[in-house]
Design a protein around this motif. Sequence first.
Motif, PDB file in Angstrom:
ATOM      1  N   UNK A   1       0.803  -1.071   0.029  1.00 39.93           N
ATOM      2  CA  UNK A   1       0.750   0.354  -0.173  1.00 39.93           C
ATOM      3  C   UNK A   1       1.475   0.930   0.102  1.00 39.93           C
ATOM      4  N   UNK A   2       0.437   1.699  -0.594  1.00 42.23           N
ATOM      5  CA  UNK A   2       1.510   3.800  -0.765  1.00 42.23           C
ATOM      6  C   UNK A   2       0.994   4.151   0.046  1.00 42.23           C
ATOM      7  N   UNK A   3       1.902   5.901  -0.262  1.00 41.00           N
ATOM      8  CA  UNK A   3       1.643   6.817   1.201  1.00 41.00           C
ATOM      9  C   UNK A   3       0.913   7.173   0.308  1.00 41.00           C
ATOM     10  N   UNK A   4      -0.137   7.757   1.101  1.00 38.22           N
ATOM     11  CA  UNK A   4      -1.337   8.440   0.988  1.00 38.22           C
ATOM     12  C   UNK A   4      -1.215  10.054   0.718  1.00 38.22           C
ATOM     13  N   UNK A   5      -1.060  10.180  -0.951  1.00 36.26           N
ATOM     14  CA  UNK A   5      -1.279  12.443  -1.053  1.00 36.26           C
ATOM     15  C   UNK A   5      -2.257  12.760  -1.881  1.00 36.26           C
ATOM     16  N   UNK A   6      -1.934  14.311  -0.712  1.00 39.71           N
ATOM     17  CA  UNK A   6      -3.207  15.406  -1.044  1.00 39.71           C
ATOM     18  C   UNK A   6      -2.773  15.669  -2.081  1.00 39.71           C
ATOM     19  N   UNK A   7      -2.620  16.200  -3.415  1.00 41.78           N
ATOM     20  CA  UNK A   7      -1.824  17.032  -4.123  1.00 41.78           C
ATOM     21  C   UNK A   7      -2.426  18.158  -4.289  1.00 41.78           C
ATOM     22  N   UNK A   8      -1.616  19.438  -4.102  1.00 42.78           N
ATOM     23  CA  UNK A   8      -3.402  20.752  -3.846  1.00 42.78           C
ATOM     24  C   UNK A   8      -2.318  21.852  -4.954  1.00 42.78           C
ATOM     25  N   UNK A   9      -3.056  21.979  -5.958  1.00 44.75           N
ATOM     26  CA  UNK A   9      -2.311  22.996  -6.921  1.00 44.75           C
ATOM     27  C   UNK A   9      -3.383  24.225  -7.577  1.00 44.75           C
ATOM     28  N   UNK A  10      -3.235  25.235  -7.564  1.00 46.74           N
ATOM     29  CA  UNK A  10      -4.135  25.880  -8.835  1.00 46.74           C
ATOM     30  C   UNK A  10      -4.202  25.722 -10.118  1.00 46.74           C
ATOM     31  N   UNK A  11      -2.664  25.452 -10.801  1.00 47.59           N
ATOM     32  CA  UNK A  11      -2.785  24.618 -11.999  1.00 47.59           C
ATOM     33  C   UNK A  11      -3.320  23.229 -12.637  1.00 47.59           C
ATOM     34  N   UNK A  12      -4.446  23.120 -13.307  1.00 44.99           N
ATOM     35  CA  UNK A  12      -5.168  21.457 -13.148  1.00 44.99           C
ATOM     36  C   UNK A  12      -3.418  20.375 -13.387  1.00 44.99           C
ATOM     37  N   UNK A  13      -3.130  21.246 -15.180  1.00 42.76           N
ATOM     38  CA  UNK A  13      -1.935  21.069 -15.646  1.00 42.76           C
ATOM     39  C   UNK A  13      -0.664  20.634 -14.421  1.00 42.76           C
ATOM     40  N   UNK A  14      -0.482  21.189 -13.548  1.00 42.57           N
ATOM     41  CA  UNK A  14       0.711  20.760 -12.326  1.00 42.57           C
ATOM     42  C   UNK A  14       0.023  19.752 -11.629  1.00 42.57           C
ATOM     43  N   UNK A  15      -1.074  19.697 -11.569  1.00 41.09           N
ATOM     44  CA  UNK A  15      -1.358  18.585 -10.908  1.00 41.09           C
ATOM     45  C   UNK A  15      -1.513  17.230 -11.491  1.00 41.09           C
ATOM     46  N   UNK A  16      -1.593  17.487 -12.698  1.00 46.10           N
ATOM     47  CA  UNK A  16      -1.482  16.015 -13.156  1.00 46.10           C
ATOM     48  C   UNK A  16      -0.398  15.722 -13.295  1.00 46.10           C
ATOM     49  N   UNK A  17       0.403  16.339 -14.152  1.00 43.23           N
ATOM     50  CA  UNK A  17       2.418  16.394 -14.097  1.00 43.23           C
ATOM     51  C   UNK A  17       2.208  15.716 -11.916  1.00 43.23           C
ATOM     52  N   UNK A  18       2.398  16.204 -11.449  1.00 41.63           N
ATOM     53  CA  UNK A  18       2.623  15.365 -10.167  1.00 41.63           C
ATOM     54  C   UNK A  18       2.588  14.361  -9.873  1.00 41.63           C
ATOM     55  N   UNK A  19       0.768  13.878 -10.341  1.00 43.49           N
ATOM     56  CA  UNK A  19      -0.015  12.774 -10.197  1.00 43.49           C
ATOM     57  C   UNK A  19       0.716  12.020 -11.295  1.00 43.49           C
ATOM     58  N   UNK A  20       1.157  12.190 -11.927  1.00 43.29           N
ATOM     59  CA  UNK A  20       1.363  11.377 -12.484  1.00 43.29           C
ATOM     60  C   UNK A  20       2.840  10.099 -12.149  1.00 43.29           C
ATOM     61  N   UNK A  21       3.768  11.646 -11.478  1.00 41.79           N
ATOM     62  CA  UNK A  21       5.265  11.328 -10.778  1.00 41.79           C
ATOM     63  C   UNK A  21       4.771  10.875  -9.930  1.00 41.79           C
ATOM     64  N   UNK A  22       4.019  10.740  -8.639  1.00 40.96           N
ATOM     65  CA  UNK A  22       3.471   9.702  -8.330  1.00 40.96           C
ATOM     66  C   UNK A  22       2.874   8.098  -8.632  1.00 40.96           C
ATOM     67  N   UNK A  23       1.839   8.535  -8.896  1.00 42.13           N
ATOM     68  CA  UNK A  23       1.595   6.875  -9.438  1.00 42.13           C
ATOM     69  C   UNK A  23       2.692   6.384  -9.493  1.00 42.13           C
ATOM     70  N   UNK A  24       3.593   6.824 -10.699  1.00 42.00           N
ATOM     71  CA  UNK A  24       4.359   6.143 -11.214  1.00 42.00           C
ATOM     72  C   UNK A  24       5.117   5.490  -9.997  1.00 42.00           C
ATOM     73  N   UNK A  25       5.384   6.217  -9.233  1.00 42.14           N
ATOM     74  CA  UNK A  25       6.460   6.271  -7.901  1.00 42.14           C
ATOM     75  C   UNK A  25       5.705   5.111  -6.842  1.00 42.14           C
ATOM     76  N   UNK A  26       4.501   4.352  -7.097  1.00 41.90           N
ATOM     77  CA  UNK A  26       4.018   3.412  -5.997  1.00 41.90           C
ATOM     78  C   UNK A  26       2.810   5.034  -5.125  1.00 41.90           C
ATOM     79  N   UNK A  27       3.001   5.946  -5.151  1.00 41.75           N
ATOM     80  CA  UNK A  27       2.741   6.504  -3.768  1.00 41.75           C
ATOM     81  C   UNK A  27       1.318   6.491  -4.461  1.00 41.75           C
TER      82      UNK A  27
END
Length: 120
Positions: A1-27
Amino acid sequence: MGQRILVVDDAAFMRMMIKDILNKNGFEVVGEAQDGAQAVEKYKELEPDLVTLDITMPEMDGLAALKEIKQHDSKANVIMCSAMGQQAMVIDAIQAGAKDFIVKPFQAERVVEAIQKALG
């Protein structure tokens, strides 16, 4: 079970980028918010292991959100996200209890390193 993370950014594009990095690394991204007020609400609702928090946002900025989150949970793990040239705000954020900060545009290795360090 990966660590649970809340992503906060006013730019949807930035949220998408960081979510992609997190998902690929098991978070596990458990939630997203686009401003500080939403971030505080979501934190209380989801109780994530860590929050990535943008500094500059409408409604309530990241610094104010950080202070409210820390008031609610003094053990909260928060990593600030900032664009270049926001050093003064980053220092304020660290003094207010942020564990680390990552600079945009995000570099996957640095994001993962900051999160692993913050979560110990």
